[in-house]
Structure formats: C-alpha cells, structure tokens
Write a protein that holds these residues in place. Structure first.
Motif, PDB file in Angstrom:
ATOM      1  N   UNK A   1      -3.970  11.644   5.488  1.00 58.82           N
ATOM      2  CA  UNK A   1      -3.971  11.040   4.515  1.00 58.82           C
ATOM      3  C   UNK A   1      -5.210  12.681   3.263  1.00 58.82           C
ATOM      4  N   UNK A   2      -5.044  12.758   2.532  1.00 56.52           N
ATOM      5  CA  UNK A   2      -5.914  13.394   1.864  1.00 56.52           C
ATOM      6  C   UNK A   2      -5.526  13.311   0.268  1.00 56.52           C
ATOM      7  N   UNK A   3      -7.152  13.155  -0.973  1.00 58.63           N
ATOM      8  CA  UNK A   3      -6.261  13.740  -2.363  1.00 58.63           C
ATOM      9  C   UNK A   3      -6.173  15.045  -2.806  1.00 58.63           C
ATOM     10  N   UNK A   4      -5.884  15.651  -1.789  1.00 53.92           N
ATOM     11  CA  UNK A   4      -5.085  16.785  -1.839  1.00 53.92           C
ATOM     12  C   UNK A   4      -3.482  16.795  -2.116  1.00 53.92           C
ATOM     13  N   UNK A   5      -3.543  16.462  -1.609  1.00 52.45           N
ATOM     14  CA  UNK A   5      -1.809  15.526  -1.173  1.00 52.45           C
ATOM     15  C   UNK A   5      -1.174  14.432  -1.027  1.00 52.45           C
ATOM     16  N   UNK A   6      -1.390  13.822  -2.456  1.00 55.52           N
ATOM     17  CA  UNK A   6      -1.065  12.648  -2.438  1.00 55.52           C
ATOM     18  C   UNK A   6       0.314  12.367  -2.564  1.00 55.52           C
ATOM     19  N   UNK A   7       0.825  11.238  -2.006  1.00 56.04           N
ATOM     20  CA  UNK A   7       2.431  10.818  -1.863  1.00 56.04           C
ATOM     21  C   UNK A   7       2.518  10.643  -3.406  1.00 56.04           C
ATOM     22  N   UNK A   8       4.710  11.046  -3.069  1.00 63.84           N
ATOM     23  CA  UNK A   8       5.188  11.345  -4.342  1.00 63.84           C
ATOM     24  C   UNK A   8       5.800   9.742  -4.180  1.00 63.84           C
ATOM     25  N   UNK A   9       5.634   9.205  -4.821  1.00 61.26           N
ATOM     26  CA  UNK A   9       6.546   7.252  -4.761  1.00 61.26           C
ATOM     27  C   UNK A   9       7.176   7.728  -6.105  1.00 61.26           C
ATOM     28  N   UNK A  10       7.511   8.456  -6.488  1.00 59.97           N
ATOM     29  CA  UNK A  10       8.948   8.798  -7.188  1.00 59.97           C
ATOM     30  C   UNK A  10       9.898   8.513  -6.181  1.00 59.97           C
ATOM     31  N   UNK A  11       9.898   9.712  -5.345  1.00 60.65           N
ATOM     32  CA  UNK A  11      11.083  10.072  -4.059  1.00 60.65           C
ATOM     33  C   UNK A  11      11.667   8.434  -3.592  1.00 60.65           C
ATOM     34  N   UNK A  12      11.056   7.245  -4.037  1.00 58.76           N
ATOM     35  CA  UNK A  12      11.600   6.223  -3.256  1.00 58.76           C
ATOM     36  C   UNK A  12      12.831   5.160  -3.464  1.00 58.76           C
ATOM     37  N   UNK A  13      13.316   6.489  -4.134  1.00 61.17           N
ATOM     38  CA  UNK A  13      15.383   6.101  -3.966  1.00 61.17           C
ATOM     39  C   UNK A  13      15.575   7.036  -3.115  1.00 61.17           C
ATOM     40  N   UNK A  14      15.123   8.250  -2.748  1.00 62.60           N
ATOM     41  CA  UNK A  14      15.992   8.998  -2.086  1.00 62.60           C
ATOM     42  C   UNK A  14      14.952   8.885  -0.157  1.00 62.60           C
ATOM     43  N   UNK A  15      14.524   8.337  -0.062  1.00 62.13           N
ATOM     44  CA  UNK A  15      13.325   8.666   0.933  1.00 62.13           C
ATOM     45  C   UNK A  15      12.609   7.787   1.480  1.00 62.13           C
ATOM     46  N   UNK A  16      12.333   7.604   2.815  1.00 62.02           N
ATOM     47  CA  UNK A  16      11.517   7.231   3.663  1.00 62.02           C
ATOM     48  C   UNK A  16       9.448   7.156   3.157  1.00 62.02           C
TER      49      UNK A  16
ATOM     50  N   UNK B   1       0.510  -1.013  -0.008  1.00 63.58           N
ATOM     51  CA  UNK B   1       0.235   0.073   0.043  1.00 63.58           C
ATOM     52  C   UNK B   1       0.961   1.371  -0.018  1.00 63.58           C
ATOM     53  N   UNK B   2       1.848   1.096   0.027  1.00 62.17           N
ATOM     54  CA  UNK B   2       3.474   2.293   0.029  1.00 62.17           C
ATOM     55  C   UNK B   2       2.799   2.789  -1.192  1.00 62.17           C
ATOM     56  N   UNK B   3       2.701   1.893  -1.953  1.00 66.03           N
ATOM     57  CA  UNK B   3       2.962   2.409  -3.635  1.00 66.03           C
ATOM     58  C   UNK B   3       1.438   2.935  -3.944  1.00 66.03           C
ATOM     59  N   UNK B   4       0.625   3.224  -2.967  1.00 65.29           N
ATOM     60  CA  UNK B   4      -0.614   4.276  -3.467  1.00 65.29           C
ATOM     61  C   UNK B   4       0.109   6.097  -3.226  1.00 65.29           C
ATOM     62  N   UNK B   5      -0.859   6.500  -4.025  1.00 65.42           N
ATOM     63  CA  UNK B   5      -1.142   7.886  -3.569  1.00 65.42           C
ATOM     64  C   UNK B   5      -1.658   8.336  -2.991  1.00 65.42           C
ATOM     65  N   UNK B   6      -3.113   7.814  -2.499  1.00 67.15           N
ATOM     66  CA  UNK B   6      -3.624   8.052  -1.342  1.00 67.15           C
ATOM     67  C   UNK B   6      -4.335   6.919  -0.454  1.00 67.15           C
ATOM     68  N   UNK B   7      -3.626   6.587   0.585  1.00 68.96           N
ATOM     69  CA  UNK B   7      -4.310   6.048   1.530  1.00 68.96           C
ATOM     70  C   UNK B   7      -4.551   6.230   3.037  1.00 68.96           C
ATOM     71  N   UNK B   8      -5.689   5.643   3.784  1.00 64.67           N
ATOM     72  CA  UNK B   8      -6.552   6.378   4.409  1.00 64.67           C
ATOM     73  C   UNK B   8      -5.569   6.351   5.939  1.00 64.67           C
ATOM     74  N   UNK B   9      -5.023   7.001   6.574  1.00 62.99           N
ATOM     75  CA  UNK B   9      -4.330   6.747   7.599  1.00 62.99           C
ATOM     76  C   UNK B   9      -4.842   7.178   8.944  1.00 62.99           C
TER      77      UNK B   9
END
Length: 352
Positions: A172-187, A91-99
C-alpha cells in the motif's frame, strides 16, 4: 465451528462441499461484508458495475474460480450475489487501501534441520473468518490453502503436491495507486490459487507471476525445495530477490529492492510495515542457524513495538488483527495453522 475441511472433485463440486461444511462461518463473513457496505455508504451503482466487469473477466478467463463460487452458493444456500460480494469486496474499488500481513521463508543453513519453512501472519482490519482447505482434483493434484471462508479470489497462501509453496503480503502506498480500470482483465491481486493449480516449480511460478495481469502491488514468496524467490510487484513491474544462499527471505507491506522502494509509503504514513520487517530480521538473526519449527511461531507471536508488532491486536484505535498464521514444511508436505492470533491459538507448555 468447523474451520478445517477436505474437499475433492471438480471446482464446482469442491465449492459445494465448502459451502456445506463452512456454511456457518461463510454466513458470518457475508454479514460482515454487508454491514461494511452499509456503514461506508457505498455508491452501489458504481460498485455493481465494478463487480459485473470483474465477474465477467472471471467467467471468460477463469471458469474454475467462477464455478467454485457457484458451488459455494449452491452448497451453502447463500445467494450467489452475496458470495460474489464476499469475493469482490467493495474496498477493491479504492485507489489506496491499507494492506497488512508479514511473511518469512527460512531453509538450508538458516535452520537446525535444513528443511524449508514458509510462515505467514494474515492481518486484516475487517475480520474475515479463515478456513484451512485441503483439495484433491481429478487429475491427482493436491493442494492446501488457508483462506477466508467462502473466498476463492484472493487466497492467503498455500502449497501443492508438487512441493511448491506460495505466500504473499499486500503493498500500500499513495505513490502507487491501484488501477481499477483493469477490472475487465485482471484480479486485484495475484491469485495464489491459480498459481498453485498451474505451476509445479518455483521457476515456473516465477514466470507465471511476471506475466500475470493485476490491478495492484504485492509481495510474493515462491519456493520449492530447490529454488526460492521473493517477488515485489507493482501493477506494471516486478523486482525479484533470489535466495542468495542465506536461506532467508521475508517481507511486510513495503518494497525492499532498489528498483521499487521509491514507491514506498513514508514511515509516518505506515510505521507498522517498517517495524514488523525490522523486527523479523532481528529475531531471525538471533536464532540464525538454529531456527526450528517453534522458533518461527514465536517470531510470528512477537509483541514488541506495541501496535506495530508482528502479532497484531486491535490497539489504540488501530483495528488490524492477525486472523490466521499458516506454516508449510515443504519436505514433509505438511501445513500448520492457527485460526486467530498465534499467541492465543497455538498451545504449548514449557517445563523450562
């Protein structure tokens, strides 16, 4: 099943001890993650690439975490691949996941004894078994963490022997999606374990948080016996609330600051976070100046507002459940925890 352990030595040696001591519940967690992957018809190629990239980041930049995962695998006899999947879930790959989760810090004039208390309910829709781990490192540093058994990448909360306490809640918010492309440089989140390993004071930890790369938003309470902060963070920005002398800081899963609250989910999208936040404020206000140890556990055991209550139980198709409650008393260097809902797992009897 054992859920409270003490480990010592290097990160790898601690991992081996964790694997041996917690093998039964780590196996349950691995099975749960595997079942979730199959149920969600996961795109395995995409997920494997995500895992490879994030694991490479850890191997390059955080060898301690990487070695501890290796130790957990070796100590438990569970494949390293399964330990990785537990630490970097799909689920870490999701742009949005309920926290979920709720947290509260009280101290000074808010409490009856002036002590500093930090308490958190960890709520999850996937019920990862939790463990309390006391750590001692070769340099003399001691820490206690409450975390999912077998995981080192997203600790729930903790305290170190310098008197620094850290806890967090997701955002969690659809207004602030995760940036999964930072996967090489961030938790995906700020890693509280690293913060407790590398910082001695709340001020030092605040600067660490501001500079930490991340893929997603989070709320963090950072406190020692002198200073206390609640940090709201997006993947790019932070807003800091300092204890104003009231001795109270708390959050659920949205932002409160003027700077960031425009990113919040609509109340119809995520009613629970607003209800829990409002209810914590009400309950703290009722006992302000008289708050005691037991009051804090009562607050975190509150069932007002049905499925939107502070102490979460599966309700009307909403799967969220409180999987642990943890409290730190900084002046006494003590940690208290319940594994599971506090209303069911903290035992007390009143003669009143």
């Amino acid at each position: 099943m054992k859920t409270v352990i003490s480990v010592s030595g290097t990160p790898y040696e601690q991992g081996v001890q964790e694997g041996k001591e917690l093998r039964e519940i780590i196996e349950k967690n691995v099975a749960l993650v595997r079942e979730r992957m199959e149920r969600d018809s996961l795109n395995n190629d995409r997920y494997r690439k995500f895992v490879e990239r994030n694991l490479g980041f850890m191997e390059r930049c955080h060898q301690d975490l990487y070695q501890e995962m290796k130790g957990i695998s070796d100590g438990s006899g569970i494949s390293f691949e399964d330990i990785i999947y537990l630490n970097i879930p799909a689920y870490f790959m999701s742009e949005y996941f309920n926290q979920e989760c709720s947290m509260l810090m009280v101290r000074g004039k808010a409490t009856v004894d002036g002590n500093t208390y930090v308490i958190k309910n960890r709520d999850m829709s996937m019920y990862i078994e939790q463990a309390v781990i006391k750590r001692e490192y070769p340099n003399g540093l001691k820490m206690v963490e409450i975390n999912g058994a077998g995981t080192v990448t997203y600790p729930a909360c903790g305290m170190n022997s310098y008197g620094l306490g850290v806890t967090n809640t997701g955002f969690w918010s659809v207004k602030a999606p995760s940036d999964v492309e930072r996967v090489d440089a961030a938790h995906i989140f700020l890693n509280a374990h690293l913060l407790l390993s590398e910082c001695k004071t709340a001020k030092e930890a605040l600067e660490y948080v501001k500079k930490s790369p991340r893929m997603n938003g989070l709320n963090v309470i950072i406190v020692d016996t002198k200073d206390a902060y609640c940090v709201e963070m997006t993947k790019d920005d932070v807003a800091v609330q300092e204890d104003d002398g009231s001795g109270v800081l708390y959050r659920a899963n949205h932002y409160v600051s003027d700077k960031l609250k425009h990113l919040n989910p609509d109340i119809t999208q995520y009613t629970s976070t607003y209800k829990r936040y409002e209810r914590i404020g009400e309950l703290v206000g009722e006992r302000y100046g008289k708050l005691r140890f037991q009051d804090l556990f009562r607050i975190m055991s509150d069932h007002e507002n049905g499925q939107n209550c502070i102490c979460r139980h599966p309700h009307d198709g909403v799967p969220a459940k409180t999987v642990s409650t943890s409290m730190f008393v900084l002046e006494d260097s003590e940690a208290w925890a319940t594994i599971g809902n506090p209303c069911e797992n903290l035992r007390f009897v009143s003669l009143g």
